[in-house]
Structures are given as C-alpha cells and as structure tokens.
Design an enzyme around this catalytic site. Structure first.
Site, short mmCIF file in Angstrom:
data_model
loop_
_atom_site.label_atom_id
_atom_site.label_comp_id
_atom_site.label_asym_id
_atom_site.label_seq_id
_atom_site.Cartn_x
_atom_site.Cartn_y
_atom_site.Cartn_z
N GLU A 116 0.51 -0.99 -0.10
CA GLU A 116 0.27 -0.13 0.10
C GLU A 116 0.67 1.20 0.08
OE1 GLU A 116 -3.10 -0.15 -0.80
OE2 GLU A 116 -3.62 -2.22 0.44
N HIS A 140 -3.39 2.06 8.55
CA HIS A 140 -4.16 1.07 7.68
C HIS A 140 -4.24 0.11 8.64
CE1 HIS A 140 -6.11 -1.49 5.38
NE2 HIS A 140 -5.55 -2.05 5.35
N HIS A 142 -7.08 -3.27 10.02
CA HIS A 142 -8.40 -4.09 9.57
C HIS A 142 -8.82 -4.56 10.77
CE1 HIS A 142 -6.25 -6.12 5.56
NE2 HIS A 142 -5.86 -5.07 6.41
N GLU A 170 -18.17 11.29 22.57
CA GLU A 170 -17.07 12.12 21.72
C GLU A 170 -15.93 11.95 20.49
OE1 GLU A 170 -13.22 11.73 25.17
OE2 GLU A 170 -15.40 13.11 26.09
N HIS A 211 -12.63 -4.14 3.84
CA HIS A 211 -10.85 -4.27 3.80
C HIS A 211 -10.61 -3.36 4.85
CE1 HIS A 211 -6.63 -4.09 1.81
NE2 HIS A 211 -7.44 -3.60 2.98
P1 13P Z 1 1.10 -5.34 2.79
O1 13P Z 1 1.52 -6.58 3.70
O2 13P Z 1 1.73 -5.77 1.48
O3 13P Z 1 1.46 -4.41 4.25
O4 13P Z 1 -1.02 -5.70 2.67
C1 13P Z 1 -1.30 -6.01 4.19
C2 13P Z 1 -2.84 -4.69 3.28
O5 13P Z 1 -3.23 -5.05 4.90
C3 13P Z 1 -3.48 -4.84 2.46
O6 13P Z 1 -4.52 -4.19 2.07
ZN ZN Z 2 -5.20 -4.44 4.25
#
Ligand code: 13P
Ligand code: ZN
Length: 274
Positions: A116, A140, A142, A170, A211
């Site tokens: 990313e 980023h 998940h 908050e 995602h």
């Molecule tokens: P990477 O291991 O390449 O960072 O990818 C993980 C991910 O969450 C892709 O969206």
């Molecule tokens: Zn991801």
C-alpha cells in the site's frame, strides 16, 4: 545512534504492537508509515545505506521528494515487529522527483515496503499540505467492527459519519471533519490511492469497504487514538444493530451536536447534521 534506539522507531514499534494486541492485524493485515523529521534522520544517518537500488513507487508524489519514511514491509506480520524490527520494517528515501524510492535500512532478509506504499505516500502528500506539515503518520488496519458495518450501512460519508458520531459523545470531537468512504476497490494500486487521497483532503479517516480503515495524524498517539475511537464506536453500533436491527430508542440530536461543538470549540459541518 542505532536505528532501533531512536525514539521515533520505538514509538512506531509500540504503536504497531498495540494494533496487533487490539486484533486489527491478522497475518500481514495492515500497514504503518511515518514521515521522518530531518533531525531524526541526522541522529541515525551513520547507519543508513546509500547503495540501495532505486525502484518505482508506482505513483508520483512530487511534494515528498527527498523525504524519508519508516514503513512496514509487505507480507510482514505486525505481531513480529516488536521481535525483529530490522527484519519487518524499512526506512526508505524518495528521490527528488518523488517517483522512486530506495531502501536505506531494514528488511535485512529481503522484501519490499508495504504493497500500500502508493496509498500511504499519496495520503502523506495530501495531509502534509493540508496540515501545514504537521501530519506525519498514516495507518491502515483491518478492525472487524468497521468492516462489518460496510456490509450493512449505505457506503456514504454522511451515513458513516453521523452513525459513528452518535455512538460516542467524544467522536465528533475526535473526528469533527467526519469520515470518508471508499467503495470496494482492488488494494495495493494507484486507483485506490487516488480515491483515498481525494477523500483525505477533507477527512483524517477513510473507510475501505469490505477491507479496513485508513487514518492520518500528527503523531503515533493521535493516529492510534483515532483508529481506536472509530473502531470502538463501530463496535457500539454493531451491538445496537445486533440488539435492535438498528432502531434506536433515543440518540444524540442535531442541536445537541451543535451545543457540543460550541463548548468543545470544534466545527461540525452542517451537511452531516441535517
Ligand atoms: P502488506 O503486507 O503489503 O502491507 O498488505 C497488507 C494489507 O493490509 C493490504 O491492504
Ligand atoms: Zn489491508
């Protein structure tokens, strides 16, 4: 100074491990990048390589030419970062045009920066400009509850913003600008990077449908705290939906948000309150 002794590297490792402990990073899920300050680079310069091969970023970030970033490696597990930072992380330098990068430290057993990287760098560029240089962290993850909501709520900025604001008093103070929503897209490429960075011109948070979540902030505490607050709020909303199918008996009203904004000196866009 040894790279792993630098305070910013320690802060990065702690944040990554905190994310792992929250359950936001199954396998290699998620990625973290930090735009390193000039004085921080000087502290560790003696331990940076200058013979790395220049490689294409896959997009162009001309305003970030010459900047250095600490980044997670592609395919590396967040749970291993604390055990072996030099194997799982990298410091990369961008060329003057902001089109290529080279590895100056880390990934000692091979590998490349997060897939990313185009999204992270395009977001860094947008947020650096929008914040007058203050924003340095792009994260980023998940987180399960945010992702679950992308199967239930309409994929609209207004719906996500308002629903998540309502779940914790908050929230409008922590993310007063709201939340952007990117529809499902193939990860890792320039298209999702362009779509996300377009939203990050006005937000510090963007949901990636089915995602995960992208957050931007000035430092590790603020950026981790933002991810944590959004996901906690999403967890409450998931509980409300699970109990009632989304029917709320009572909630925070638009005028109450306006009162909150006044007392806490934040500006809440009216478009999210009508
Ligand atoms: P990477 O291991 O390449 O960072 O990818 C993980 C991910 O969450 C892709 O969206
Ligand atoms: Zn991801």
């Amino acid at each position: 100074m040894k790279v792993t002794d630098a305070k910013f590297v320690q802060g990065f490792i702690r944040m990554a491990n905190d994310g792992w402990e929250q359950g936001w990073h199954e396998r290699n899920g998620g990625n973290l990048t930090y735009r390193i300050k000039k004085e921080e680079i000087e502290e560790i310069r003696e331990n940076l390589r200058t013979d790395g091969e220049w490689k294409a970023i896959g997009t162009s970030v001309p305003n970030l030419g010459g900047e250095y970033f600490l980044v997670t490696g592609s395919g590396k597990y967040f749970r291993n970062i604390i055990l072996d930072p030099e194997e799982t992380l990298a410091i990369v330098e961008l060329d003057a045009a902001g089109e290529n990068y080279r590895i100056c430290w880390g990934l000692k057993n091979g590998g490349k920066p997060t897939s990313e990287l185009p999204s992270h760098l395009m977001n860094h560029e947008v947020k650096m400009i929008a914040s007058g240089g203050k924003h340095r962290v792009i994260y980023h993850a998940h987180p399960a509850n945010v992702i679950a909501l992308t199967f239930v709520l309409p994929l609209e900025d207004k719906v996500f913003t308002r629903e998540l604001w309502e779940m914790a008093t908050e929230c409008p103070i922590v993310f007063p600008d709201g939340i952007g929503v990117v529809p499902w897209m193939v990860p890792g490429g320039r298209d999702i990077a362009v779509a996300t960075s377009e939203l990050m011109k006005q937000y510090n948070v963007a949901v990636w449908a089915h995602h995960g979540l992208f957050c931007s902030g000035e430092d590790f505490d603020l950026t981790f705290g933002l991810m944590h607050t959004v996901e906690k709020s999403a967890e409450i909303l998931v509980k409300v939906y699970s109990m009632t199918g989304g029917k709320k008996r009572q909630t925070i009203q638009p005028d109450e948000f306006r009162d909150l904004a006044k007392d806490f000196k934040v500006t809440l866009p009216e478009k999210f309150l009508d």
